[in-house]
Design a protein around this motif. Sequence first.
Motif, PDB file in Angstrom:
ATOM      1  N   HIS A 127     -29.147  31.610  15.118  1.00  0.00           N
ATOM      2  CA  HIS A 127     -28.997  31.830  16.555  1.00  0.00           C
ATOM      3  C   HIS A 127     -27.558  31.611  17.044  1.00  0.00           C
ATOM      4  N   VAL A 128     -26.654  31.168  16.160  1.00  0.00           N
ATOM      5  CA  VAL A 128     -25.241  31.074  16.557  1.00  0.00           C
ATOM      6  C   VAL A 128     -24.358  31.961  15.676  1.00  0.00           C
ATOM      7  N   ARG A 129     -24.995  32.806  14.858  1.00  0.00           N
ATOM      8  CA  ARG A 129     -24.223  33.673  13.967  1.00  0.00           C
ATOM      9  C   ARG A 129     -23.287  34.578  14.778  1.00  0.00           C
ATOM     10  N   GLY A 130     -22.042  34.641  14.349  1.00  0.00           N
ATOM     11  CA  GLY A 130     -21.058  35.485  15.025  1.00  0.00           C
ATOM     12  C   GLY A 130     -20.305  34.799  16.142  1.00  0.00           C
ATOM     13  N   ARG A 131     -20.768  33.558  16.524  1.00  0.00           N
ATOM     14  CA  ARG A 131     -20.059  32.834  17.577  1.00  0.00           C
ATOM     15  C   ARG A 131     -18.886  32.066  16.977  1.00  0.00           C
ATOM     16  N   ARG A 132     -17.839  31.927  17.766  1.00  0.00           N
ATOM     17  CA  ARG A 132     -16.652  31.231  17.307  1.00  0.00           C
ATOM     18  C   ARG A 132     -16.919  29.730  17.145  1.00  0.00           C
ATOM     19  N   VAL A 133     -16.417  29.168  16.021  1.00  0.00           N
ATOM     20  CA  VAL A 133     -16.477  27.724  15.844  1.00  0.00           C
ATOM     21  C   VAL A 133     -15.678  27.088  16.973  1.00  0.00           C
ATOM     22  N   ARG A 134     -16.292  26.096  17.618  1.00  0.00           N
ATOM     23  CA  ARG A 134     -15.731  25.587  18.859  1.00  0.00           C
ATOM     24  C   ARG A 134     -14.455  24.800  18.648  1.00  0.00           C
ATOM     25  N   THR A 135     -13.561  24.865  19.643  1.00  0.00           N
ATOM     26  CA  THR A 135     -12.350  24.074  19.653  1.00  0.00           C
ATOM     27  C   THR A 135     -12.572  22.844  20.512  1.00  0.00           C
TER      28      THR A 135
ATOM     29  N   ASN B 249     -14.604  33.134   6.515  1.00  0.00           N
ATOM     30  CA  ASN B 249     -15.579  32.619   5.558  1.00  0.00           C
ATOM     31  C   ASN B 249     -16.958  32.492   6.218  1.00  0.00           C
ATOM     32  N   SER B 250     -17.927  32.043   5.459  1.00  0.00           N
ATOM     33  CA  SER B 250     -19.314  31.983   5.943  1.00  0.00           C
ATOM     34  C   SER B 250     -19.656  30.559   6.374  1.00  0.00           C
ATOM     35  N   PHE B 251     -19.148  30.144   7.513  1.00  0.00           N
ATOM     36  CA  PHE B 251     -19.275  28.754   7.921  1.00  0.00           C
ATOM     37  C   PHE B 251     -20.675  28.418   8.434  1.00  0.00           C
ATOM     38  N   ILE B 252     -21.184  27.279   7.944  1.00  0.00           N
ATOM     39  CA  ILE B 252     -22.422  26.705   8.483  1.00  0.00           C
ATOM     40  C   ILE B 252     -22.028  25.740   9.593  1.00  0.00           C
ATOM     41  N   CYS B 253     -22.404  26.060  10.803  1.00  0.00           N
ATOM     42  CA  CYS B 253     -21.977  25.260  11.954  1.00  0.00           C
ATOM     43  C   CYS B 253     -22.905  24.050  12.124  1.00  0.00           C
ATOM     44  N   SER B 254     -22.840  23.134  11.177  1.00  0.00           N
ATOM     45  CA  SER B 254     -23.615  21.896  11.242  1.00  0.00           C
ATOM     46  C   SER B 254     -22.930  20.926  12.188  1.00  0.00           C
ATOM     47  N   CYS B 255     -23.650  19.858  12.528  1.00  0.00           N
ATOM     48  CA  CYS B 255     -23.067  18.841  13.394  1.00  0.00           C
ATOM     49  C   CYS B 255     -21.821  18.236  12.758  1.00  0.00           C
ATOM     50  N   ASP B 256     -21.895  17.960  11.454  1.00  0.00           N
ATOM     51  CA  ASP B 256     -20.757  17.342  10.780  1.00  0.00           C
ATOM     52  C   ASP B 256     -19.519  18.241  10.864  1.00  0.00           C
ATOM     53  N   PHE B 257     -19.720  19.538  10.605  1.00  0.00           N
ATOM     54  CA  PHE B 257     -18.581  20.467  10.608  1.00  0.00           C
ATOM     55  C   PHE B 257     -18.022  20.617  12.016  1.00  0.00           C
ATOM     56  N   LEU B 258     -18.919  20.774  13.017  1.00  0.00           N
ATOM     57  CA  LEU B 258     -18.449  20.941  14.395  1.00  0.00           C
ATOM     58  C   LEU B 258     -17.783  19.673  14.909  1.00  0.00           C
ATOM     59  N   SER B 259     -18.325  18.514  14.559  1.00  0.00           N
ATOM     60  CA  SER B 259     -17.707  17.255  14.977  1.00  0.00           C
ATOM     61  C   SER B 259     -16.324  17.102  14.360  1.00  0.00           C
TER      62      SER B 259
ATOM     63  N   GLU C 254      -9.531  31.991  16.222  1.00  0.00           N
ATOM     64  CA  GLU C 254     -10.125  33.319  16.376  1.00  0.00           C
ATOM     65  C   GLU C 254     -10.847  33.837  15.142  1.00  0.00           C
ATOM     66  N   ASN C 255     -10.441  33.408  13.935  1.00  0.00           N
ATOM     67  CA  ASN C 255     -11.063  33.928  12.718  1.00  0.00           C
ATOM     68  C   ASN C 255     -12.119  33.002  12.120  1.00  0.00           C
ATOM     69  N   TYR C 256     -12.525  31.968  12.883  1.00  0.00           N
ATOM     70  CA  TYR C 256     -13.516  31.009  12.383  1.00  0.00           C
ATOM     71  C   TYR C 256     -14.818  31.204  13.157  1.00  0.00           C
ATOM     72  N   LEU C 257     -15.774  31.865  12.508  1.00  0.00           N
ATOM     73  CA  LEU C 257     -17.044  32.207  13.135  1.00  0.00           C
ATOM     74  C   LEU C 257     -18.202  31.575  12.363  1.00  0.00           C
ATOM     75  N   CYS C 258     -19.237  31.230  13.102  1.00  0.00           N
ATOM     76  CA  CYS C 258     -20.433  30.679  12.466  1.00  0.00           C
ATOM     77  C   CYS C 258     -21.213  31.786  11.754  1.00  0.00           C
ATOM     78  N   ASP C 259     -21.669  31.487  10.552  1.00  0.00           N
ATOM     79  CA  ASP C 259     -22.557  32.400   9.842  1.00  0.00           C
ATOM     80  C   ASP C 259     -24.006  31.944   9.938  1.00  0.00           C
ATOM     81  N   SER C 260     -24.213  30.633  10.111  1.00  0.00           N
ATOM     82  CA  SER C 260     -25.553  30.081  10.286  1.00  0.00           C
ATOM     83  C   SER C 260     -25.435  28.789  11.090  1.00  0.00           C
ATOM     84  N   PRO C 261     -26.537  28.319  11.724  1.00  0.00           N
ATOM     85  CA  PRO C 261     -27.869  28.923  11.828  1.00  0.00           C
ATOM     86  C   PRO C 261     -27.837  30.306  12.504  1.00  0.00           C
TER      87      PRO C 261
END
Length: 618
Positions: free
Chosen positions: A570-578, A534-544, A561-568
């Motif tokens: 400068h982090v597009r394409g990076r994996r949502v952190r564990t 999906n098109s995840f917005i990697c905000s502080c709330d979501f990452l926390s 592995e299938n959870y990637l940031c879509d925005s902002p």
Amino acid sequence: MPRALWTVWVLAAAISLSKEGAPDQAHSLSCDPTGVCDGRARSLNAIPPGLTAAVKSLDLSDNKITYVGNNDLQRCVGLKALRLGSNGVHTIEEDSFFPLRSLEHLDLSYNRLSNLSPSWFRTLSALKFLNLLGNPYKTLGETSLFSHLPNLRILKVGNSNPFSEIQEKDFSGLTFLEELEIDASNLQRYEPKSLRSIQNITHLILHMRQPVSLLEILGDLLSSVGHLELRDTDLNTFSISEIAVYETNTWINKLTFRNVKITDESFSELVKLLNYISGMLEVEFDGCTLNGLGKFRTPVLGTVKYLGNVETLTVRKLTIPNFFLFYDLSSIYSLTGKVKRITIENSKVFLVPCLLSQHLKSLEYLDPSENLMSEEYLENSACEHAWPFLQTLILRQNHLKSLEKTGEVLLTLKNLTHLDISKNNFDSMPENCQWPEKMKYLNLSGTRIHSLTYCIPLTLEILDISNNNLNSFSLILPQLKELYISRNKLKTLPDASSLPTLLVMRISRNTISTFSKEQLASFQKLKTLEAGGNSFICSCDFLSFTQGQRALAQVLIDWPENYLCDSPSHVRGRRVRTPGSRWLNATGQPWCPPRAAPFSCCSCSPGFCATISTACGT
């Protein structure tokens, strides 16, 4: 410089230049740390030198190797897999494979070996797979090739032309095979009991142009083969009038005809054959051609009550050249009473006649996928008293257009629980529909629907509406346990209160930007969630949130592995952190988002700040 010294220097230089100009075949291999070496299609004309015990798998297929010598593989004592298929190998020295005592997989197919030697295999007691297909030998030799291979499980032998004889000693020493493939396309002579020496064969694939000695072979196999597959055979003149079967308890339970030609007459003979094989439960026709009109021999079929004990009948890609002159099949209706599962796929079927449907009294599963069924013809097929015990109906990729009409014509099927009508073009969905009252499973994937209504039956436990144009889900389905809604346009998770019993949800590849701890917690019984892509917005709330949920990986089956940031951006394409992990840049080094980012430390949880600080070295 003295003349003799000058001559020596010139010769040495010439030899050196020659070596530099010649390709180093050893470097034509690419090997990984586990010892798997790939040398496919590298134009090699010999086995590369310098191979050692570290090599575990060696693939040299699709090259120009013609000769295998005694010393070529001498140091490969750890080799487990050797692939030499599709070269030009015409000579293998007697002791070439002698050091390969750990070898489990050997492929020598499609070379130029005109004679096979048992000495090649005398030390290969660990061998499980051997492929000798496509070499120009006439027989399998004067003595048994396989007597030293007690662990062999998959064997492929024969060729399409010179190989013409199967001898009694050919398979001596083999007691159990998971798969035996014999290309006997040009078979002229079969020595009786040649295949009887193998006590158990799970799957036998037999290529034959003409059914020469087929009945003899079948007689030898009845008590030793589980699945017999006949390929590329012309059965137009096949007859079993002279068959003599003495086996009362046969082991064979599945018979497959692949790319086989059949006539009306030979089909009648095959039906008669099924009554000789007491254990036969499944018959499959794949890519076959019926050169007839369906005018089967009634006197022959009159002596047969049923299709033996066959319960499963599968037909795929059947070609009938004179399709529009075809009869109504009424002569075989009475034979179908015991059949429980029928698949007729991609065979231009547009109608199952009502009378045939009524004769299918034991049918529980019917799959006429990829055909020409429409609501008008389906109404005739699902007539009153048709398919009285049918539970599963697969109508995938036919010509259905109306959900309302489809549901209405299926009301006669009182026991229907599973319906797959995917890949039909429904486009729209009416407000209400009628369905069989026991419906538990409905597949509407790939039907181009763009909104949902209460045409969806409330009795469902499983609903698949993936790969459509849906942008919302607001139905109340109190009994639904599994929801498949991937590849749509949803922006949020469905409302949990509408799905109180949901256990599984797959909602990947939509346009969801975020979800929260509260949303997940509201699905009280949810055990499996797939939401990646999906098109995840990697905000502080979501990452926390993703950090704080240590049990998240137990629910999210595709995490991380299938959870990637879509925005902002400068982090597009990076994996949502564990939890406890770091942001990494493209080279794998620790990376920290700029302070100006929306999720700078000032607005993030202490745990997130600590990880950021560690990554940044602050």
